[in-house]
Design an enzyme around this catalytic site. Sequence first.
Site, PDB file in Angstrom:
ATOM      1  N   GLU A   1      -2.892   0.047  13.201  1.00  0.00           N
ATOM      2  CA  GLU A   1      -3.948   0.510  12.299  1.00  0.00           C
ATOM      3  C   GLU A   1      -5.336   0.358  12.932  1.00  0.00           C
ATOM      4  OE1 GLU A   1      -4.102  -1.726   8.659  1.00  0.00           O
ATOM      5  OE2 GLU A   1      -5.304  -0.194   7.654  1.00  0.00           O
TER       6      GLU A   1
ATOM      7  N   GLU B   1       0.849  -1.184   0.000  1.00  0.00           N
ATOM      8  CA  GLU B   1       0.000   0.000   0.000  1.00  0.00           C
ATOM      9  C   GLU B   1       0.888   1.238   0.000  1.00  0.00           C
ATOM     10  OE1 GLU B   1      -3.552  -0.747   1.929  1.00  0.00           O
ATOM     11  OE2 GLU B   1      -4.369   1.224   1.573  1.00  0.00           O
TER      12      GLU B   1
HETATM   13  C1  RAM Z   1      -6.525   1.793   4.054  1.00  0.00           C
HETATM   14  C2  RAM Z   1      -5.352   2.673   4.229  1.00  0.00           C
HETATM   15  C3  RAM Z   1      -5.610   4.001   4.860  1.00  0.00           C
HETATM   16  C4  RAM Z   1      -7.034   4.391   4.873  1.00  0.00           C
HETATM   17  C5  RAM Z   1      -7.817   3.808   3.743  1.00  0.00           C
HETATM   18  C6  RAM Z   1      -9.259   4.154   3.760  1.00  0.00           C
HETATM   19  O1  RAM Z   1      -6.272   0.827   3.097  1.00  0.00           O
HETATM   20  O2  RAM Z   1      -4.393   1.978   4.962  1.00  0.00           O
HETATM   21  O3  RAM Z   1      -5.091   4.089   6.153  1.00  0.00           O
HETATM   22  O4  RAM Z   1      -7.096   5.781   4.802  1.00  0.00           O
HETATM   23  O5  RAM Z   1      -7.690   2.436   3.684  1.00  0.00           O
END
Ligand code: RAM
Length: 951
Positions: free
Chosen positions: A809, A508
Site C-alpha cells: 500500500e 476495509e
Molecule cells: C484507504 C484505502 C484506499 C484508499 C483510501 C483513500 O483506506 O485503503 O486504498 O483509496 O484509503
Amino acid sequence: MKSIVFLRQITKIVFLLIVSIKAYALSDIEPVNLRCEYKVKPVIDVKAPRLSWELISRENNQEQKAYQIMVASSAKLLGQNKPDMWNSGKILSGSTNQIEYKGNELESAKTYYWKVRSWDKSENAGKWSEISAWEMGLLDKIEWGAKWIGYNLDSLNKNPDYHLPPSPYLRKETDLKKPVKSARLYITSLGLHEFYINGKRIGEDYFMPGWTDYNRRVYYQVYDITENLSIGKNAFGAILSYGWYSGYLGYALLVKSPQVRAFYGETPVLKACIVVEYLDGEKKIIVTDNTWKANDGPIRESDILNGETYDARMELSGWNIPYYDMRRWKPVKIYPDKAERKLQVYPGNPVRIYTELKPKNIIERPQGKYIIDFGQNFSGVVRLKVKGKAGDSIIVRYGEMLHPDGRLMTENLRKARATDTYILKGEAKEETWMPSFTYHGFQYVEVSGLQYRPDTGTLTGVVLSSVTPQAGKLETDNAMVNKLYENIVWTQRSNYFDIPTDCPQRDERLGWTGDAHVYMKSAIYNNDIAAFFTKWLEDLNDAQLPNGAYPIYAPMPMKNGMAAIRPSDSYSPGWMEAGIICSYELYKAYSDIHIVRKYWQNMKKFMQFLEQKSAGNYLLKERSFEETNPKGGFGDWLSIGKKTSPDLLATMYYAYCNKLMAEMAEAIGENSDQMYFKENAIKIQQAFEKHYMDETGKLKINSEIYGNVNGYIEYRPETGFHGHTQTAYANAIYMNLLTPVQMEVAGEKLKDLINENLGKLATGFLGVKPLLPALSVTGATDYAYKLLLSQEYPSWGFEVVNGATTIWERWNSYTKEKGFENNAGMNSFNHYSFGSVNEWMFGNMAGIKNTEPGFRKFIIKPEVPGIGINYVNVSYHSINGEILSSWKKEGDKFTLTVSIPVNTKALVYIPAKTNGFVYLNNKKLEKKLENGYVPVEIGSGEYIFSSVIER
Ligand code: RAM
C-alpha cells in the site's frame, strides 16, 4: 471448325468452373471462442445478448468482410440449418464482438444454440463455427414462486467485542416419482449461502450472490443439478451466513460508527427455486417456503472480516441427505420482499478456488504454537487436516508479515479479527475442515491447539479469487521485473474478489473507486475483466450520490442519506471520476458501447455536478471541495515528498473526464453531447493554463489560500500544497492537457523534479499510473526504465528485494531500518494501486497499445532501454485474439517477433539506428526512419523484424 467450337466450349466450361470454384471456395477463416455476454455458454437474463467470436486463419492479412449468425431453439434444428430464433443473413461487417441478438423474443429458462460463419477478405465463406449456446434465467421475479426464508439467530453470540451469531441451517426433503430429464437450481440469498443436494455441495462458487446494493438488486446463480437428483427422496439443504448483507463491513467498528454491522438487514435469508423436468415432460417445482425447517449447527460464528468458528461436536450428521430426523428442527420464517429489489443473473465472474498452496516453512513458536509460511501473500483461507481430542480448539490466526522476533504481525488488520477456530469432535481419523464464509489476506498463519508438530499436509492454503480469465503474460530477462510482474498479478488476484477491493486483509476490503480506476488499465492487460467490471459498474452507478457525484467506494451502504460505514464518507476528486474512467476503459478495451449507453445519463449527471462545482469558471480553484471529509478529498494519496494541491488534480480530472465523455459520445452517436464535452474540455484546459500555470509552463498553485484551514489531510503549514510536482506534470502529460510546447516543458520539468529527488519517484496513488507513460511520451524512456529498475527506496524494486510477494500500500510499508514504521494501522501489503506501473510495462516496454476500441487496431512500439533489460516477451489476449510482442537485443542487433490476430491491423514500430536497415522475415524493408523507429503497417499473421540499434 467443329473442333475449334468444341475447344472454345471446353475453355468456357473450365473458365466457369474456375470462377464458380473461386466463388464457392471455402476459406479457412474460422470463428472460435464463441461467447455470449463475455462468457462461454453462460446463463444470462439480458433480452438482447451480445455475441462475440474470434477468428483464426492460416492466411496473413486475413479479415472478415461479412458474417452470418444462426440461432435455434435446439441443437438439432441448428445442425439442420433451421434457425427458428434468428438468422442474421449475410451481414456485411467486420465486427466480431458486441453483436446484439436481434431474433425472436427469448424466453425464460430456455437454452438457445448458435453458430456463426465469416466471409474472408476475398469474400469467400469459411466453415460454420462449432455450436455454442446460452441459457436464459428466469426473466420475471414472479416466476420464482419462492419466498425469502430464514431463521433468526441474532440474539446469540453477542459479546462486547463482536456480535457473531451462528449460521442457520435450512432443509427440506422431496419425493421425485419419475426419472429426471433435466433440473435447474435458481438460487440467491441476502447474505451468503452454500447449497447441498443429497449431501453434495452444488457449484464451485463462493461468496454468492456477491455484494450489491441489496435494496436495489440481488443476483442469483443457476446450476444444472440434473445429475444430483435421483428417483425417490431427495434432500435439499442450505447454510446461510451474514456476509456483506448483515455482517461487519469496512472500518465501521474501528471508527466507532453508530452502526458496525448488519447494514442491509439483520437476518440472512434464502430464496431458491428448483425446476425439475421429468423424462415424460411433466414438471415439478420446489421452492423455498414455509415447509422448510431450520436449525443452528456447527458453524457458531461466521463473518467475512472476523472469521469462522466451527464446533464439529455440533455437526448435524446427515442433515443434508434424505431420511434425516427433523424432529428437533424449527419452522423457518418467511421474510418480506422489497418490490423495488431486482432479481438478476450474476453478471460478473464468481469467486472460486484458484489454486492451493502447500506450506513453504513451518516454524515452531512458544506455547505449542506454530507459524506456517505459505511463501505467498494471497486471499483465501486454510484447510485443516487435524487430529485431537473432542473439544480441543485449533485456532488459526492470519497475518501478512512477521515481526522481527518471529511473532505474527496482525496490527495492520486493525479490527478485523481474522481468526478461524475449529473445535474437534475427536475422531480417531483426521478431521478435515475449511471455513465457508470468510476469507483473509495472508502469507502466514499462526496455529495453536495442535498437540503435535504440523507437517505440510496439516494446513493447505486455499486461494480464492473472482475467476477472471487470464489474458496477459509477461516475461523478461530481468528477474526483479519478472518478480514485480508476478507480484502485480497476485495482488490483482487477491483483490478482484467479487468487487475490486483496496486490500483483502484489514477491516476495509471496500470497492475504493480511486484505486479501481488508476489500476483498471493495468488489470485489463492481465485478465479479461469485462464481466467483472460489468458487475461492478452496476454497483458504482447504484451508489451514485443524489448530487451526481460518484462515491469514494461502491457499494456504499447508506443510512438516512449518509454513508452507513462512516457517515462522513462521500465523494472525493480523484476517486469519484471512476464513474467516467472505468466505463471508458471498458469501452476502449472491449469495444463495449453498450455500457456507455447504459450509464450515459448517470455519467452526464456526474458531469453536471462537476460543472456546478466549477461555478461557470471551467476550473476547480483552490479550496473547491471544502465540504468533503477530508477536505479536498484524498489528493495524491500516500505520495511522499511535496504534496500536490488536490484542486489542481481535480481540475485536470475535470478536463480529462470531458475528453473521455466527448470520445464516448462520438462512439454512441450523441453528436451534440460530443460537441459540448469537447468544447468544455478546451475551455477547462484554457482556464487551467491561466490559473494553474505560469508563463514558463511551470505548474503553480496558491498555497496560502489553504493556510489555517484544518481538515486538509496532507496540508501542513510548513510544507503547503504545490503545483510543481511529479504528480502534477505526469497527469497533465498523460491526460494530454497541454499544447506541444507546454508538453515539452512539462517533460523537462518532470525530469528536473526526478533529478532533484535524486532520481527517485515521489508519487502517490494518482501520480504513479501516469508517471512512466508521461516520461515515455516526452521522450524520457531512459528515466522511465531507471525508475522501473531501481531497487532503492522508494521503488517497486525496493519492495521486491525486501521480499514482497504482492504490491504494498505504501512505498515504505516496510523498511529494513525502520521496520513497520508508519502507521501499522493502515499498512496493507496487498494493495494494487502502486501496481499500476503494469500499464506501462505492457503498453510501453512491450509497446502494445490499442488505437481502436477492442484492439481492432493497435500499435506495437517497444521501448528499448540502454541497459537492464535485453529480452521482453509479452502477449495479450484481446477480444479480437492473441497479440504478441517479443523482442530481444543482442549487442546492436534487435529482433522483434509479433503476432497480429485475424481481422486486426497493427502499426509496428521497429527501433533502428539512423541510416540503419530494418528487415522483415530477413527481407530488407524500404522504409524511412521516424524518431528512431521504422513504422510498418501490417495485418494478421506472425512476423519477425530485425534491425540494428544503438548498443
Ligand atoms: C484507504 C484505502 C484506499 C484508499 C483510501 C483513500 O483506506 O485503503 O486504498 O483509496 O484509503
